[in-house]
Design a protein around this motif. Structure first.
Motif, mmCIF file in Angstrom:
data_model
loop_
_atom_site.group_PDB
_atom_site.id
_atom_site.type_symbol
_atom_site.label_atom_id
_atom_site.label_comp_id
_atom_site.label_asym_id
_atom_site.label_seq_id
_atom_site.Cartn_x
_atom_site.Cartn_y
_atom_site.Cartn_z
ATOM 1 N N ALA A 185 0.833 -1.209 0.000
ATOM 2 C CA ALA A 185 0.000 0.000 0.000
ATOM 3 C C ALA A 185 0.865 1.255 0.000
ATOM 4 C CB ALA A 185 -0.925 -0.013 1.214
ATOM 5 N N ARG A 186 1.941 1.230 0.768
ATOM 6 C CA ARG A 186 2.841 2.384 0.839
ATOM 7 C C ARG A 186 3.508 2.650 -0.501
ATOM 8 N NH1 ARG A 186 8.391 2.870 1.863
ATOM 9 N NH2 ARG A 186 8.514 0.608 2.121
ATOM 10 N N LEU A 187 4.066 1.604 -1.114
ATOM 11 C CA LEU A 187 4.747 1.772 -2.397
ATOM 12 C C LEU A 187 3.762 2.117 -3.515
ATOM 13 C CD1 LEU A 187 7.436 -1.071 -2.326
ATOM 14 C CD2 LEU A 187 7.659 1.332 -1.651
ATOM 15 N N THR A 188 2.537 1.593 -3.414
ATOM 16 C CA THR A 188 1.515 1.933 -4.407
ATOM 17 C C THR A 188 1.195 3.422 -4.362
ATOM 18 O OG1 THR A 188 0.525 -0.273 -4.359
ATOM 19 C CG2 THR A 188 -0.869 1.535 -5.131
ATOM 20 N N ALA A 189 1.064 3.960 -3.163
ATOM 21 C CA ALA A 189 0.779 5.389 -3.009
ATOM 22 C C ALA A 189 1.901 6.227 -3.616
ATOM 23 C CB ALA A 189 0.592 5.729 -1.535
ATOM 24 N N ILE A 190 3.136 5.790 -3.419
ATOM 25 C CA ILE A 190 4.279 6.496 -4.004
ATOM 26 C C ILE A 190 4.213 6.436 -5.528
ATOM 27 C CG2 ILE A 190 6.793 6.491 -4.247
ATOM 28 C CD1 ILE A 190 6.855 5.309 -1.354
ATOM 29 N N ALA A 191 4.027 5.230 -6.059
ATOM 30 C CA ALA A 191 3.992 5.039 -7.510
ATOM 31 C C ALA A 191 2.877 5.845 -8.157
ATOM 32 C CB ALA A 191 3.841 3.555 -7.839
ATOM 33 N N ASN A 192 1.731 5.943 -7.491
ATOM 34 C CA ASN A 192 0.587 6.654 -8.055
ATOM 35 C C ASN A 192 0.823 8.160 -8.184
ATOM 36 O OD1 ASN A 192 -0.922 4.337 -8.376
ATOM 37 N ND2 ASN A 192 -2.060 4.589 -6.463
ATOM 38 N N GLU A 220 -0.171 0.918 6.931
ATOM 39 C CA GLU A 220 0.357 -0.376 6.493
ATOM 40 C C GLU A 220 1.031 -1.065 7.677
ATOM 41 O OE1 GLU A 220 2.402 -0.889 2.548
ATOM 42 O OE2 GLU A 220 4.125 -1.260 3.838
ATOM 43 N N ASP A 221 0.630 -2.280 7.952
ATOM 44 C CA ASP A 221 1.191 -3.040 9.074
ATOM 45 C C ASP A 221 1.113 -2.250 10.381
ATOM 46 O OD1 ASP A 221 1.797 -5.152 7.359
ATOM 47 O OD2 ASP A 221 3.773 -4.333 6.886
ATOM 48 N N ASN A 222 -0.046 -1.606 10.587
ATOM 49 C CA ASN A 222 -0.317 -0.851 11.813
ATOM 50 C C ASN A 222 0.611 0.346 12.015
ATOM 51 O OD1 ASN A 222 -2.471 -2.559 12.740
ATOM 52 N ND2 ASN A 222 -0.918 -4.070 13.320
ATOM 53 N N LYS A 223 1.172 0.842 10.932
ATOM 54 C CA LYS A 223 2.002 2.041 11.003
ATOM 55 C C LYS A 223 1.522 3.033 9.958
ATOM 56 C CE LYS A 223 6.725 3.764 11.069
ATOM 57 N NZ LYS A 223 8.180 3.455 11.003
ATOM 58 N N TYR A 224 1.552 4.315 10.330
ATOM 59 C CA TYR A 224 1.111 5.378 9.429
ATOM 60 C C TYR A 224 2.307 5.975 8.692
ATOM 61 C CZ TYR A 224 -3.342 5.298 11.950
ATOM 62 O OH TYR A 224 -4.547 4.913 12.503
ATOM 63 N N TYR A 225 2.158 6.113 7.370
ATOM 64 C CA TYR A 225 3.221 6.661 6.534
ATOM 65 C C TYR A 225 2.709 7.869 5.746
ATOM 66 C CZ TYR A 225 5.484 2.101 7.257
ATOM 67 O OH TYR A 225 6.038 0.975 7.806
ATOM 68 N N PRO A 226 3.381 9.023 5.839
ATOM 69 C CA PRO A 226 3.011 10.160 4.992
ATOM 70 C C PRO A 226 3.695 10.040 3.626
ATOM 71 C CG PRO A 226 4.753 10.817 6.484
ATOM 72 C CD PRO A 226 4.438 9.367 6.806
ATOM 73 N N VAL A 227 2.977 10.384 2.578
ATOM 74 C CA VAL A 227 3.530 10.414 1.221
ATOM 75 C C VAL A 227 3.234 11.796 0.648
ATOM 76 C CG1 VAL A 227 3.563 9.331 -1.051
ATOM 77 C CG2 VAL A 227 3.040 7.944 0.970
ATOM 78 N N MET A 228 4.263 12.473 0.154
ATOM 79 C CA MET A 228 4.132 13.846 -0.324
ATOM 80 C C MET A 228 4.494 13.954 -1.802
ATOM 81 S SD MET A 228 6.442 15.547 2.704
ATOM 82 C CE MET A 228 6.455 14.806 4.349
ATOM 83 N N HIS A 229 3.683 14.691 -2.540
ATOM 84 C CA HIS A 229 4.045 15.070 -3.907
ATOM 85 C C HIS A 229 4.438 16.541 -3.877
ATOM 86 C CE1 HIS A 229 3.564 16.457 -8.066
ATOM 87 N NE2 HIS A 229 3.886 15.225 -8.396
ATOM 88 N N MET A 241 -7.724 9.895 7.040
ATOM 89 C CA MET A 241 -6.636 9.075 7.560
ATOM 90 C C MET A 241 -5.733 9.882 8.493
ATOM 91 S SD MET A 241 -5.567 5.980 7.656
ATOM 92 C CE MET A 241 -6.201 5.124 6.212
ATOM 93 N N LEU A 242 -5.585 11.167 8.204
ATOM 94 C CA LEU A 242 -4.833 12.023 9.125
ATOM 95 C C LEU A 242 -5.536 12.080 10.473
ATOM 96 C CD1 LEU A 242 -2.631 14.059 9.882
ATOM 97 C CD2 LEU A 242 -4.095 15.861 8.951
ATOM 98 N N LYS A 243 -6.851 12.207 10.467
ATOM 99 C CA LYS A 243 -7.595 12.237 11.727
ATOM 100 C C LYS A 243 -7.364 10.953 12.520
ATOM 101 C CE LYS A 243 -12.200 12.855 13.717
ATOM 102 N NZ LYS A 243 -13.643 13.048 13.450
ATOM 103 N N SER A 244 -7.396 9.818 11.835
ATOM 104 C CA SER A 244 -7.142 8.540 12.514
ATOM 105 C C SER A 244 -5.749 8.513 13.121
ATOM 106 C CB SER A 244 -7.298 7.381 11.527
ATOM 107 O OG SER A 244 -8.619 7.286 11.054
ATOM 108 N N TYR A 245 -4.780 9.019 12.350
ATOM 109 C CA TYR A 245 -3.397 9.069 12.843
ATOM 110 C C TYR A 245 -3.292 9.984 14.063
ATOM 111 C CZ TYR A 245 1.437 10.508 13.263
ATOM 112 O OH TYR A 245 2.678 10.815 13.758
ATOM 113 N N LEU A 246 -3.934 11.149 13.994
ATOM 114 C CA LEU A 246 -3.864 12.100 15.097
ATOM 115 C C LEU A 246 -4.478 11.517 16.372
ATOM 116 C CD1 LEU A 246 -4.838 15.380 13.202
ATOM 117 C CD2 LEU A 246 -2.604 14.857 14.216
#
Length: 261
Positions: free
Chosen positions: A8-15, A157-166, A210-215
């Motif tokens: 999921a993390r790498l997919t978000a990056i690729a997209n 992903e795997d119970n960890k939150y990852y930020p992806v920035m463009h 998802m940010l709200k969930s992370y916060l």
């Protein structure tokens, strides 16, 4: 031949690679510089999907490059991906690629890579960045370089939150989330920039779910730390006093960010 399956993390990056706003020439001749490539999964997948024309895949350690070479041979893409041993962008020559991906490393290291040779960083038409920790360091580095975050995503992903920035060169209007100070007396002006650096200007502006969930998750963690520290007697212990100050400040920033929801 089986396709390369991305997490999921790498997919978000690729997209986020080869995004809207690039010229037709850049889109057709698109070269991706992938720093910290590891297995070269992102370049391979993007090549298979016709999203990029070629890639430069770099890593600071020889081992990941050997794994990447094996994958490139398996998918018959050795002629379209050039592997380089490189500390950050050291082995990159300005103007070779339209896009830059840096992922899978801490934000402090990432920010040093971005700032070490500014001309190289600024030569890319777009950057996709995924820090594993300390995203505020990355966002501050981008401000220093005069670059702007125009898209952001939080991936669980795997119970960890990852930020992806463009990231691009064009300023994006916002963030209107600053208006919370007009109606919330408990949100001080001095918290706004730090909260934006820590949690993301676009995510805050868009009230990202998802940010709200992370916060909320982060607040639970921070509350437990605050409770534990509250039981400890500092007795002049400067390290403990500083830890309490940092955790209290983090609590204020989380509350400021949550105030937009």
């Amino acid at each position: 031949m089986a396709e390369v399956k991305l997490s999921a993390r790498l997919t978000a990056i690729a997209n986020m690679v080869n995004a809207d706003g690039l010229s037709e020439h850049d889109k057709e001749q698109y070269c991706l510089c992938d720093v910290g490539t590891d297995h070269a999964h992102i370049p391979i997948r993007l090549l298979m999907d016709g999203r990029i024309d070629r890639s430069i895949a770099m890593d600071v350690i020889e081992g990941p490059l050997l794994k990447a070479r094996g994958n490139l041979e398996l998918y018959q893409m050795t002629d379209r991906v050039e592997l380089r041993l490189s500390d950050g962008l050291d082995a990159y020559r300005e103007g070779e690629a339209q896009g830059l991906v840096i992922a899978g490393m801490g934000g402090r290291i990432m920010s040093r890579i971005l700032l070490r040779e500014p001309a190289k960083t600024l030569s890319f038409k777009e950057l996709i960045l995924q820090p594993q920790a300390d995203p505020d360091c990355v966002r501050r580095a981008l401000r220093e370089l005069g670059l702007y975050i125009d898209r952001e995503q939080v991936v669980l992903e795997d119970n960890k939150y990852y930020p992806v920035m463009h990231v691009g060169h064009t300023y994006v209007e916002g963030p209107d989330w600053h208006r919370v100070r007009e109606s919330r007396e408990d949100v001080r002006d001095d918290l706004l920039q730090d909260a934006e650096d820590l949690f993301g200007p676009v995510l805050l502006r868009e009230r990202d779910d998802m940010l709200k969930s992370y916060l909320l998750w982060q607040k639970g963690v921070n509350d437990r730390i605050l409770h534990s520290l509250g039981k400890a007697r500092d007795d002049g212990n400067e390290a403990l006093i500083e830890k309490k100050r940092q955790v209290t400040r983090k609590d204020e920033l989380i509350k400021a960010a949550l105030s937009v929801f």
